[in-house]
Design a protein around this motif. Sequence first.
Motif, PDB file in Angstrom:
ATOM      1  N   TYR A  16       0.847  -1.200   0.000  1.00  0.00           N
ATOM      2  CA  TYR A  16       0.000   0.000   0.000  1.00  0.00           C
ATOM      3  C   TYR A  16       0.879   1.245   0.000  1.00  0.00           C
ATOM      4  CZ  TYR A  16      -3.256   3.577   1.592  1.00  0.00           C
ATOM      5  OH  TYR A  16      -3.986   4.723   1.704  1.00  0.00           O
ATOM      6  N   TYR A  17       0.521   2.193  -0.851  1.00  0.00           N
ATOM      7  CA  TYR A  17       1.279   3.443  -0.932  1.00  0.00           C
ATOM      8  C   TYR A  17       0.317   4.574  -1.269  1.00  0.00           C
ATOM      9  CZ  TYR A  17       0.959   3.843  -6.053  1.00  0.00           C
ATOM     10  OH  TYR A  17       0.493   4.012  -7.329  1.00  0.00           O
ATOM     11  N   PRO A  18       0.685   5.845  -1.118  1.00  0.00           N
ATOM     12  CA  PRO A  18       1.946   6.335  -0.537  1.00  0.00           C
ATOM     13  C   PRO A  18       1.821   6.665   0.947  1.00  0.00           C
ATOM     14  CG  PRO A  18       0.809   8.191  -1.492  1.00  0.00           C
ATOM     15  CD  PRO A  18      -0.096   6.981  -1.692  1.00  0.00           C
ATOM     16  N   TRP A  19       0.592   6.580   1.498  1.00  0.00           N
ATOM     17  CA  TRP A  19       0.346   7.058   2.852  1.00  0.00           C
ATOM     18  C   TRP A  19       0.548   5.948   3.882  1.00  0.00           C
ATOM     19  CZ3 TRP A  19       0.766  11.647   1.399  1.00  0.00           C
ATOM     20  CH2 TRP A  19       0.097  12.146   0.296  1.00  0.00           C
ATOM     21  N   MET A  20       0.536   6.310   5.141  1.00  0.00           N
ATOM     22  CA  MET A  20       0.687   5.337   6.225  1.00  0.00           C
ATOM     23  C   MET A  20      -0.659   4.839   6.733  1.00  0.00           C
ATOM     24  SD  MET A  20       3.905   6.712   8.488  1.00  0.00           S
ATOM     25  CE  MET A  20       3.275   8.375   8.739  1.00  0.00           C
ATOM     26  N   HIS A  21      -1.735   5.569   6.407  1.00  0.00           N
ATOM     27  CA  HIS A  21      -3.070   5.197   6.870  1.00  0.00           C
ATOM     28  C   HIS A  21      -4.011   5.098   5.678  1.00  0.00           C
ATOM     29  CE1 HIS A  21      -1.143   7.029  10.426  1.00  0.00           C
ATOM     30  NE2 HIS A  21      -1.824   6.120  11.093  1.00  0.00           N
ATOM     31  N   PHE A  22      -4.869   4.096   5.699  1.00  0.00           N
ATOM     32  CA  PHE A  22      -5.805   3.870   4.603  1.00  0.00           C
ATOM     33  C   PHE A  22      -6.861   4.965   4.580  1.00  0.00           C
ATOM     34  CE2 PHE A  22      -4.159  -0.283   5.901  1.00  0.00           C
ATOM     35  CZ  PHE A  22      -3.648  -0.748   4.703  1.00  0.00           C
ATOM     36  N   GLN A  23      -7.289   5.332   3.370  1.00  0.00           N
ATOM     37  CA  GLN A  23      -8.247   6.408   3.199  1.00  0.00           C
ATOM     38  C   GLN A  23      -9.668   5.903   2.943  1.00  0.00           C
ATOM     39  OE1 GLN A  23      -6.865   9.509   3.765  1.00  0.00           O
ATOM     40  NE2 GLN A  23      -5.139   8.127   4.195  1.00  0.00           N
ATOM     41  N   ASP A  24      -9.799   4.716   2.362  1.00  0.00           N
ATOM     42  CA  ASP A  24     -11.094   4.189   1.917  1.00  0.00           C
ATOM     43  C   ASP A  24     -11.305   2.801   2.520  1.00  0.00           C
ATOM     44  OD1 ASP A  24     -13.278   3.152   0.559  1.00  0.00           O
ATOM     45  OD2 ASP A  24     -12.691   3.967  -1.388  1.00  0.00           O
ATOM     46  N   THR A  25     -12.204   2.684   3.499  1.00  0.00           N
ATOM     47  CA  THR A  25     -12.409   1.402   4.176  1.00  0.00           C
ATOM     48  C   THR A  25     -13.063   0.369   3.263  1.00  0.00           C
ATOM     49  OG1 THR A  25     -14.496   2.242   5.091  1.00  0.00           O
ATOM     50  CG2 THR A  25     -12.529   2.411   6.475  1.00  0.00           C
ATOM     51  N   ASP A  26     -13.929   0.808   2.332  1.00  0.00           N
ATOM     52  CA  ASP A  26     -14.521  -0.149   1.397  1.00  0.00           C
ATOM     53  C   ASP A  26     -13.449  -0.723   0.476  1.00  0.00           C
ATOM     54  OD1 ASP A  26     -16.962   0.265   2.515  1.00  0.00           O
ATOM     55  OD2 ASP A  26     -17.743   1.537   0.918  1.00  0.00           O
ATOM     56  N   TRP A  27     -12.501   0.118   0.080  1.00  0.00           N
ATOM     57  CA  TRP A  27     -11.369  -0.363  -0.722  1.00  0.00           C
ATOM     58  C   TRP A  27     -10.592  -1.419   0.061  1.00  0.00           C
ATOM     59  CZ3 TRP A  27      -6.170  -0.667   0.055  1.00  0.00           C
ATOM     60  CH2 TRP A  27      -5.344  -0.883  -1.065  1.00  0.00           C
ATOM     61  N   LEU A  28     -10.389  -1.179   1.350  1.00  0.00           N
ATOM     62  CA  LEU A  28      -9.632  -2.128   2.164  1.00  0.00           C
ATOM     63  C   LEU A  28     -10.401  -3.436   2.335  1.00  0.00           C
ATOM     64  CD1 LEU A  28      -7.060  -2.613   3.752  1.00  0.00           C
ATOM     65  CD2 LEU A  28      -8.190  -1.665   5.764  1.00  0.00           C
ATOM     66  N   LYS A  29     -11.734  -3.365   2.419  1.00  0.00           N
ATOM     67  CA  LYS A  29     -12.532  -4.589   2.504  1.00  0.00           C
ATOM     68  C   LYS A  29     -12.350  -5.439   1.246  1.00  0.00           C
ATOM     69  CE  LYS A  29     -16.335  -3.490   5.670  1.00  0.00           C
ATOM     70  NZ  LYS A  29     -17.811  -3.377   5.772  1.00  0.00           N
TER      71      LYS A  29
END
Length: 395
Positions: A16-29
């Motif tokens: 995962y890039y470029p950030w340290m925290h995910f922005q979209d929880t549905d994307w992560l699901k």
Amino acid sequence: MEQPAAGGVMASIALYYPWMHFQDTDWLKLALLSWERVVRLRPRTVDDRDSEVVREIRGESDLLREITPSRRDLETVADAFFEILGYEDLARELNVLRLQTADPTLRVAEDFSPPPSQRLREPGHHPALLWIYCGGTGTKMSFALRRQLIEAGLAVQVDEHDPWVGLHPRLGTVYLTALADTVARHNTLSPVTDDPGMHHAVGALDRLADLIDLPVTPALQDTRAAYAQLSLRAVIRPERIASVPVVRLVSFRQRYASELAAFHTHIGSLAAELEQIAAVENSEIAQAHLQALYERTTKPRLDELRRALRAFGVESTVGTLGLKVDLGAVSGTVLGTLAVSGGHPAMGAGAVALSVVPYIAGRLKARQLQRTQSPVAYLLAAEQMSRRSRLGIRV
């Protein structure tokens, strides 16, 4: 300079890039259903700003891993940046002091401003800059490159003890993208992002000057990763994934691990077509090519699998198991004799059961074999899981 491996089976672990925290929880699901692991470059010493969904996924599954760049990673990126730091116009265009003295709400159109979860809240960290962690063993930048950037006026540090270095957003996003490209190359990972405005990571290390010179534009991420997401979205509607509890997704992920591996192999077999799509510059056209590839290759195999399973006479419906018995296939058995005789009452129920059970068991076994041998069985299972979850059925 090293080149990313071409062809073959897609990496089953994403970066995962470029950030340290995910922005979209549905994307992560969806990522939970797409990858064996998702790793991110997040030092453990930084503040935990993960959402509750991310924390639940961290606690209930083995999906997420956190790593830090190796010395080799940092030196590779530093060497590439040293080659472009001599450009005369670079310091003038991306001077951080000029940006700091501007309006704190300044947002230049061609610059990508970091999302709220990535911004520092400590005094002295100007909100218009992109701050990169450079502290301790979790540093994301080599000491030599950090010193040269500061001397060139391209980076700023609050004081010598501050673990963060601020860069102009245009330069900072390019650096983080190049770092992701390097870590992915060295560890056989697939770069993925939930940020549609981010640079395309694959190959970023080889085109630093171009990325810095051009404004940030939406770019298609790794085409293999994008294809996996597109395929899942084709069978799981976006509004459904939001309503599926994490615990159900985790259970599904564990149950269908082998089918997911087979699906990755299927995507790997499309490497030649996906590499051609990766060369498309317009992201909308690239997405159209991906959709066309899905309609031409994966969807027909999925439809074929559905037809094959129906042919076995054992159909999985929402919440029930429907049986359609082929009388021709059971002729000569007690069940066949019963059917031919019109169901004579003298035939005992026990005798019928002894014939029906082996018949159904055989059909189920054949059905399962057909399913496990299909490289798209994972998509069918995901489709059924989302439908059952929508109706409140436990899966």
